[in-house]
Design a protein around this motif. Structure first.
Motif, PDB file in Angstrom:
ATOM      1  N   VAL A 167     -11.335  -0.509   0.076  1.00 56.29           N
ATOM      2  CA  VAL A 167     -12.621  -0.808   0.710  1.00 56.29           C
ATOM      3  C   VAL A 167     -12.868  -2.318   0.728  1.00 56.29           C
ATOM      4  CG1 VAL A 167     -15.133  -0.602   0.433  1.00 56.29           C
ATOM      5  CG2 VAL A 167     -13.687   1.431   0.294  1.00 56.29           C
ATOM      6  N   VAL A 168     -12.586  -2.982  -0.376  1.00 53.52           N
ATOM      7  CA  VAL A 168     -12.785  -4.435  -0.443  1.00 53.52           C
ATOM      8  C   VAL A 168     -11.871  -5.143   0.563  1.00 53.52           C
ATOM      9  CG1 VAL A 168     -12.530  -6.474  -1.920  1.00 53.52           C
ATOM     10  CG2 VAL A 168     -13.619  -4.411  -2.824  1.00 53.52           C
ATOM     11  N   VAL A 169     -10.620  -4.736   0.624  1.00 50.93           N
ATOM     12  CA  VAL A 169      -9.672  -5.343   1.566  1.00 50.93           C
ATOM     13  C   VAL A 169     -10.134  -5.114   3.001  1.00 50.93           C
ATOM     14  CG1 VAL A 169      -7.314  -5.201   2.476  1.00 50.93           C
ATOM     15  CG2 VAL A 169      -7.698  -5.278   0.001  1.00 50.93           C
ATOM     16  N   ALA A 170     -10.492  -3.885   3.321  1.00 50.49           N
ATOM     17  CA  ALA A 170     -10.933  -3.573   4.689  1.00 50.49           C
ATOM     18  C   ALA A 170     -12.186  -4.362   5.055  1.00 50.49           C
ATOM     19  CB  ALA A 170     -11.187  -2.069   4.816  1.00 50.49           C
ATOM     20  N   ALA A 171     -13.134  -4.446   4.132  1.00 48.68           N
ATOM     21  CA  ALA A 171     -14.373  -5.185   4.398  1.00 48.68           C
ATOM     22  C   ALA A 171     -14.100  -6.676   4.592  1.00 48.68           C
ATOM     23  CB  ALA A 171     -15.371  -4.960   3.266  1.00 48.68           C
ATOM     24  N   HIS A 172     -13.125  -7.210   3.875  1.00 48.66           N
ATOM     25  CA  HIS A 172     -12.848  -8.644   3.998  1.00 48.66           C
ATOM     26  C   HIS A 172     -12.228  -8.995   5.349  1.00 48.66           C
ATOM     27  CE1 HIS A 172      -8.503  -9.545   3.485  1.00 48.66           C
ATOM     28  NE2 HIS A 172      -8.840 -10.803   3.497  1.00 48.66           N
ATOM     29  N   TRP A 214       0.821  -1.218   0.000  1.00 48.92           N
ATOM     30  CA  TRP A 214       0.000   0.000   0.000  1.00 48.92           C
ATOM     31  C   TRP A 214       0.851   1.261   0.000  1.00 48.92           C
ATOM     32  CZ3 TRP A 214      -4.736   0.482  -1.522  1.00 48.92           C
ATOM     33  CH2 TRP A 214      -5.563  -0.628  -1.516  1.00 48.92           C
ATOM     34  N   PHE A 215       1.957   1.266   0.738  1.00 52.15           N
ATOM     35  CA  PHE A 215       2.847   2.429   0.675  1.00 52.15           C
ATOM     36  C   PHE A 215       3.425   2.568  -0.734  1.00 52.15           C
ATOM     37  CE2 PHE A 215       3.443   2.124   5.439  1.00 52.15           C
ATOM     38  CZ  PHE A 215       2.844   3.340   5.707  1.00 52.15           C
ATOM     39  N   GLY A 216       3.685   1.437  -1.373  1.00 48.33           N
ATOM     40  CA  GLY A 216       4.166   1.487  -2.752  1.00 48.33           C
ATOM     41  C   GLY A 216       3.132   2.070  -3.694  1.00 48.33           C
ATOM     42  N   TRP A 217       1.889   1.624  -3.568  1.00 47.87           N
ATOM     43  CA  TRP A 217       0.830   2.141  -4.434  1.00 47.87           C
ATOM     44  C   TRP A 217       0.624   3.642  -4.180  1.00 47.87           C
ATOM     45  CZ3 TRP A 217      -4.468  -0.793  -5.132  1.00 47.87           C
ATOM     46  CH2 TRP A 217      -5.114  -0.324  -6.293  1.00 47.87           C
ATOM     47  N   ALA A 261     -13.366 -14.473  -3.326  1.00 48.52           N
ATOM     48  CA  ALA A 261     -14.448 -13.487  -3.414  1.00 48.52           C
ATOM     49  C   ALA A 261     -13.883 -12.069  -3.336  1.00 48.52           C
ATOM     50  CB  ALA A 261     -15.462 -13.723  -2.307  1.00 48.52           C
ATOM     51  N   GLU A 262     -12.895 -11.883  -2.483  1.00 47.97           N
ATOM     52  CA  GLU A 262     -12.260 -10.568  -2.369  1.00 47.97           C
ATOM     53  C   GLU A 262     -11.590 -10.171  -3.685  1.00 47.97           C
ATOM     54  OE1 GLU A 262      -8.611  -8.418   0.059  1.00 47.97           O
ATOM     55  OE2 GLU A 262      -8.778 -10.595   0.052  1.00 47.97           O
ATOM     56  N   VAL A 263     -10.855 -11.086  -4.268  1.00 47.89           N
ATOM     57  CA  VAL A 263     -10.155 -10.805  -5.518  1.00 47.89           C
ATOM     58  C   VAL A 263     -11.152 -10.495  -6.638  1.00 47.89           C
ATOM     59  CG1 VAL A 263      -8.675 -11.825  -7.310  1.00 47.89           C
ATOM     60  CG2 VAL A 263      -8.088 -12.103  -4.883  1.00 47.89           C
ATOM     61  N   VAL A 264     -12.215 -11.275  -6.716  1.00 44.08           N
ATOM     62  CA  VAL A 264     -13.238 -11.041  -7.743  1.00 44.08           C
ATOM     63  C   VAL A 264     -13.907  -9.688  -7.528  1.00 44.08           C
ATOM     64  CG1 VAL A 264     -15.473 -11.837  -8.627  1.00 44.08           C
ATOM     65  CG2 VAL A 264     -13.615 -13.479  -8.271  1.00 44.08           C
ATOM     66  N   ALA A 265     -14.283  -9.377  -6.295  1.00 38.48           N
ATOM     67  CA  ALA A 265     -14.938  -8.096  -6.014  1.00 38.48           C
ATOM     68  C   ALA A 265     -14.024  -6.925  -6.373  1.00 38.48           C
ATOM     69  CB  ALA A 265     -15.352  -8.017  -4.546  1.00 38.48           C
ATOM     70  N   ALA A 315     -11.731   0.293  11.397  1.00 40.56           N
ATOM     71  CA  ALA A 315     -10.977   1.554  11.388  1.00 40.56           C
ATOM     72  C   ALA A 315     -10.631   1.965   9.963  1.00 40.56           C
ATOM     73  CB  ALA A 315      -9.712   1.420  12.234  1.00 40.56           C
ATOM     74  N   GLN A 316     -10.234   1.009   9.139  1.00 39.42           N
ATOM     75  CA  GLN A 316      -9.901   1.322   7.747  1.00 39.42           C
ATOM     76  C   GLN A 316     -11.135   1.810   6.993  1.00 39.42           C
ATOM     77  OE1 GLN A 316      -8.229  -2.483   6.672  1.00 39.42           O
ATOM     78  NE2 GLN A 316      -6.130  -1.724   6.882  1.00 39.42           N
ATOM     79  N   LEU A 317     -12.266   1.134   7.171  1.00 45.21           N
ATOM     80  CA  LEU A 317     -13.490   1.557   6.486  1.00 45.21           C
ATOM     81  C   LEU A 317     -13.890   2.971   6.906  1.00 45.21           C
ATOM     82  CD1 LEU A 317     -15.496  -1.784   6.576  1.00 45.21           C
ATOM     83  CD2 LEU A 317     -14.623  -0.616   4.522  1.00 45.21           C
TER      84      LEU A 317
END
Length: 177
Positions: free
Chosen positions: A107-112, A23-26, A80-84, A131-133
């Motif tokens: 958002v997908v990562v945080a929700a998972h 994430w720091f890279g992105w 499911a996370e990857v597909v979403a 917290a992330q969401l």
């Protein structure tokens, strides 16, 4: 982070370190100039957590895990996370809104993390996701007000939260060695 399974604690700490690096890279896609050094430092610290706790995970691989007997369902959750994330990014790209891709994936990562916490029997993971969401929700009006990529805010939100979580995980795990 709050699990009774030492192997899972080591692995989660390593994984959060690795994902902080990612994430720091992105977030280095389009950062404000004053953030660049800090993003690089965050990446380096994330890699250090990933390396150190990856080794500890390997050394403790024979210990019990909360995932025993649940590997198929864990795989379904990850798939499911990857597909979403992928479908959402495809929709964003087709609608000319690709600048929102980092935010969507975050958002997908945080929700998972919410169902993941159930698999890992670690409600600290759910707390990280909540917290992330909340932070990603806070970022929406700020991102709407600018034309920069969403990685400018989503990357640091995810990177910092994962790095802090890795640090907490390390502090909780190391006394159990």
């Amino acid at each position: 982070m709050l699990t009774e399974f030492l192997r899972d604690q080591f692995f989660t700490t390593a994984w959060f370190g690795l994902m902080a690096f990612v994430w720091f890279g992105w977030s280095q896609e389009d950062p404000p100039r004053r953030w660049r050094v800090w993003l690089g430092v965050g990446s380096a610290v994330g890699v250090a957590f990933a390396g150190a706790f990856g080794i500890l995970t390997a050394l403790h691989w024979g210990q019990p895990t909360s995932l025993q007997g649940k590997y198929v369902w864990f795989g379904v959750l990850v798939a499911a996370e990857v597909v979403a994330a992928g479908v959402g990014c495809l929709v964003l790209a087709r609608r000319g809104r690709s600048r929102w891709m980092a935010w969507w994936v975050a958002v997908v990562v945080a929700a998972h993390f919410l169902p993941l916490a159930l698999f890992l029997r670690d409600f600290g993971v759910a707390a990280v996701g909540v917290a992330q969401l909340a932070a990603l929700g806070w970022a929406v009006p700020r991102l709407r007000a600018v034309t920069t990529t969403s990685s400018r805010l989503a990357g640091p939100i995810m990177g910092v939260s994962l790095l802090l979580s890795a640090a907490v995980g390390a502090a909780l795990a190391l006394p159990n060695l």
